[in-house]
Enzyme design. Sequence first.
Site, PDB file in Angstrom:
ATOM      1  N   LYS A  22       6.151   4.272  10.219  1.00  0.00           N
ATOM      2  CA  LYS A  22       6.458   2.877   9.863  1.00  0.00           C
ATOM      3  C   LYS A  22       7.686   2.803   8.952  1.00  0.00           C
ATOM      4  CE  LYS A  22       4.125   0.849   6.324  1.00  0.00           C
ATOM      5  NZ  LYS A  22       4.957   0.272   5.250  1.00  0.00           N
ATOM      6  N   ASN A  23       7.694   3.647   7.918  1.00  0.00           N
ATOM      7  CA  ASN A  23       8.756   3.510   6.916  1.00  0.00           C
ATOM      8  C   ASN A  23      10.097   4.107   7.348  1.00  0.00           C
ATOM      9  OD1 ASN A  23       7.035   2.056   5.369  1.00  0.00           O
ATOM     10  ND2 ASN A  23       6.590   3.697   3.898  1.00  0.00           N
ATOM     11  N   CYS A 116       4.021  -7.392  -5.729  1.00  0.00           N
ATOM     12  CA  CYS A 116       2.900  -7.348  -4.792  1.00  0.00           C
ATOM     13  C   CYS A 116       1.740  -6.674  -5.500  1.00  0.00           C
ATOM     14  CB  CYS A 116       3.282  -6.671  -3.478  1.00  0.00           C
ATOM     15  SG  CYS A 116       3.405  -4.904  -3.579  1.00  0.00           S
ATOM     16  N   ARG A 121       7.777  -4.301  -8.579  1.00  0.00           N
ATOM     17  CA  ARG A 121       8.710  -3.900  -7.523  1.00  0.00           C
ATOM     18  C   ARG A 121      10.030  -4.678  -7.502  1.00  0.00           C
ATOM     19  NH1 ARG A 121       5.342  -2.607  -2.142  1.00  0.00           N
ATOM     20  NH2 ARG A 121       7.169  -1.301  -1.805  1.00  0.00           N
ATOM     21  N   ASP A 305       1.994   7.045  -1.482  1.00  0.00           N
ATOM     22  CA  ASP A 305       1.331   6.438  -0.328  1.00  0.00           C
ATOM     23  C   ASP A 305       0.089   7.217   0.118  1.00  0.00           C
ATOM     24  OD1 ASP A 305       3.172   4.422  -0.323  1.00  0.00           O
ATOM     25  OD2 ASP A 305       4.384   5.225   1.314  1.00  0.00           O
ATOM     26  N   ARG A 397      -1.180  -3.462   8.809  1.00  0.00           N
ATOM     27  CA  ARG A 397       0.265  -3.509   8.547  1.00  0.00           C
ATOM     28  C   ARG A 397       0.905  -2.159   8.819  1.00  0.00           C
ATOM     29  NH1 ARG A 397       2.048  -5.942   3.030  1.00  0.00           N
ATOM     30  NH2 ARG A 397       3.946  -5.307   4.062  1.00  0.00           N
TER      31      ARG A 397
HETATM   32  N1  EPU Z   1      12.361   0.258  -8.572  1.00  0.00           N
HETATM   33  C1  EPU Z   1      13.067  -0.327  -9.583  1.00  0.00           C
HETATM   34  N2  EPU Z   1      14.188  -1.042  -9.275  1.00  0.00           N
HETATM   35  C2  EPU Z   1      14.616  -1.185  -8.005  1.00  0.00           C
HETATM   36  C3  EPU Z   1      13.900  -0.584  -6.958  1.00  0.00           C
HETATM   37  C4  EPU Z   1      12.757   0.152  -7.276  1.00  0.00           C
HETATM   38  O1  EPU Z   1      12.677  -0.230 -10.747  1.00  0.00           O
HETATM   39  O2  EPU Z   1      15.632  -1.848  -7.807  1.00  0.00           O
HETATM   40  C5  EPU Z   1      11.134   0.998  -8.870  1.00  0.00           C
HETATM   41  C6  EPU Z   1       9.891   0.329  -8.272  1.00  0.00           C
HETATM   42  O3  EPU Z   1       9.430  -0.732  -9.076  1.00  0.00           O
HETATM   43  C7  EPU Z   1       8.928   1.470  -8.181  1.00  0.00           C
HETATM   44  C8  EPU Z   1       9.840   2.666  -7.887  1.00  0.00           C
HETATM   45  O4  EPU Z   1      11.160   2.263  -8.254  1.00  0.00           O
HETATM   46  O5  EPU Z   1       8.299   1.662  -9.421  1.00  0.00           O
HETATM   47  C9  EPU Z   1       9.846   3.121  -6.443  1.00  0.00           C
HETATM   48  O6  EPU Z   1      10.139   2.038  -5.604  1.00  0.00           O
HETATM   49  P1  EPU Z   1      10.965   2.173  -4.265  1.00  0.00           P
HETATM   50  O7  EPU Z   1      12.095   1.209  -4.324  1.00  0.00           O
HETATM   51  O8  EPU Z   1      11.278   3.598  -3.989  1.00  0.00           O
HETATM   52  O9  EPU Z   1       9.890   1.647  -3.211  1.00  0.00           O
HETATM   53  P2  EPU Z   1      10.221   0.796  -1.940  1.00  0.00           P
HETATM   54  O10 EPU Z   1      11.511   1.231  -1.382  1.00  0.00           O
HETATM   55  O11 EPU Z   1      10.008  -0.638  -2.220  1.00  0.00           O
HETATM   56  C10 EPU Z   1       9.147   2.447  -0.215  1.00  0.00           C
HETATM   57  C11 EPU Z   1       8.069   2.370   0.825  1.00  0.00           C
HETATM   58  C12 EPU Z   1       6.716   2.262   0.133  1.00  0.00           C
HETATM   59  C13 EPU Z   1       6.525   3.503  -0.745  1.00  0.00           C
HETATM   60  C14 EPU Z   1       7.684   3.609  -1.750  1.00  0.00           C
HETATM   61  C15 EPU Z   1       7.635   4.856  -2.604  1.00  0.00           C
HETATM   62  C16 EPU Z   1       9.159   1.346   2.713  1.00  0.00           C
HETATM   63  C17 EPU Z   1       9.324   0.158   3.580  1.00  0.00           C
HETATM   64  N3  EPU Z   1       8.301   1.229   1.680  1.00  0.00           N
HETATM   65  O12 EPU Z   1       9.042   1.242  -0.963  1.00  0.00           O
HETATM   66  O13 EPU Z   1       5.724   2.251   1.164  1.00  0.00           O
HETATM   67  O14 EPU Z   1       5.316   3.418  -1.438  1.00  0.00           O
HETATM   68  O15 EPU Z   1       8.944   3.594  -1.041  1.00  0.00           O
HETATM   69  O16 EPU Z   1       7.616   5.986  -1.823  1.00  0.00           O
HETATM   70  O17 EPU Z   1       9.769   2.380   2.946  1.00  0.00           O
HETATM   71  C18 EPU Z   1       3.633   1.768   2.107  1.00  0.00           C
HETATM   72  O18 EPU Z   1       4.073   2.196   3.197  1.00  0.00           O
HETATM   73  O19 EPU Z   1       2.414   1.504   1.923  1.00  0.00           O
HETATM   74  C19 EPU Z   1       4.559   1.556   0.999  1.00  0.00           C
HETATM   75  C20 EPU Z   1       4.262   0.776  -0.049  1.00  0.00           C
END
Ligand code: EPU
Length: 420
Positions: A22-23, A116, A121, A305, A397
Amino acid sequence: MDQIRIIGGTPLHGVVEVGGAKNAALPILAASLLGGGECIIDHVPQVQDLVTMGKLLALLGVEVQTEGGRVMLEASNVQSIEAPYDLVKTMRASILALGPLLTRLGEAKVSLPGGCAIGTRPVTLHLKGLTMMGAEIHVEHGYIHAKASRLKGARIDLDFPTVTGTENLIMAACLADGTTSLHHVAREPEIMDLCAFLTKRGAKIVGAGTDTITIEGVRELHGASHRVMPDRVEAGTFVMAGAITGGDVTVKGCVTDHLGTMFTKIQEMGVELTEEDGEGVRVRRSTPLKAVEVKTLPYPGFPTDLQAQMMALMAVAEGTSVMTETIFEGRFLHVPELHRMGALIDVDGPHAVVKGVPRLAGAPVMASDLRASAGLVLAGLAAEGETIVSRVYHLDRGYERLEEKLQALGAQVQRVREVI
Ligand code: EPU
């Protein structure tokens, strides 16, 4: 609403095949926005988040056709620049439209994703990076409004290796003027898969999978075909399903390199894991699970995850385990539900101390997010009696036909309609 009904206690046996990630599929589909020419993407999981991504792309003007796990995209006529609130509120990954729209069309308006269940996030790092590439960005009325006649290559050092942030910046840099070097970026295999697809489209990317990625901007990208990598979180969930039920399960498509840290922890718990030639990984357990300490970290650390699923194992392991969640501040919502099944878990900030019990007891429980739902399903598979997991739409999802795949391994699992 659907529920999953589980009668626990059956050791799982057999072979299960993992679907597409998915990701990885989400950013790859979003990358169709970067230019015209037909893109054919195979092994796309048929899960709700991908349906939402398809809707978003269609709304932006991409021609999207789906045939089973194959998605065909043609983005020659993208004109809209707006990812609306109604879609973004159902799927945060809609933020992946920001980088491609801005770099291709010079403007993007994407609803700011809210927090969320698992955390606040923010997306500030996405915006900071794009600003460093010359974008003018305002957040107004709940929307991120970004403009740049053409983004310019830049050096960008991320404060934290955000996964979708890294993906957005890579995609933006593909069509920027000059070279962008991204430092302290996420190294997740899904990022390598996105870069492999972008490279097939004509992007010039070096360093994917390391913490420094360099992208030399090009004028345009062309069409390409790609097969999405196997889903390592789904693979990890099946490995743990075999482990928690004391069964003998072969997980086809499970790539050891993608789950190294998790494998070490599962082996520490007394589970036997063997790589089967070309067949994936075989999981067997004949002794009780043993307690372990686990800390979630960015890749290659233990994935957040898989934290909820691991906690289900800890709940029935001999001794006291400790789980530390360092990525998302709110990702322990499964704990009160596991308590309802007899688990002994104390949460103190980012730490959960789990005193293993010999057996969980089936109970009605409620899913709070995608991975928490999977953790509750695993707990149900190991519990005595009946567990009913409600709010299964969270599970849908990101997991493709989970109950069918578990049934094929001998689990007593059914999807039922909630009777109100
Ligand atoms: N963060 C910041 N600032 C930002 C972006 C992120 O502080 O601008 C922080 C977040 O708050 C969090 C950490 O960095 O504490 C990691 O967040 P990240 O941005 O890496 O997460 P994401 O890109 O929103 C993706 C996956 C998630 C997975 C995370 C961590 C996708 C679509 N989603 O989310 O997947 O948990 O990376 O590996 O790729 C899931 O599939 O269930 C899922 C939540």
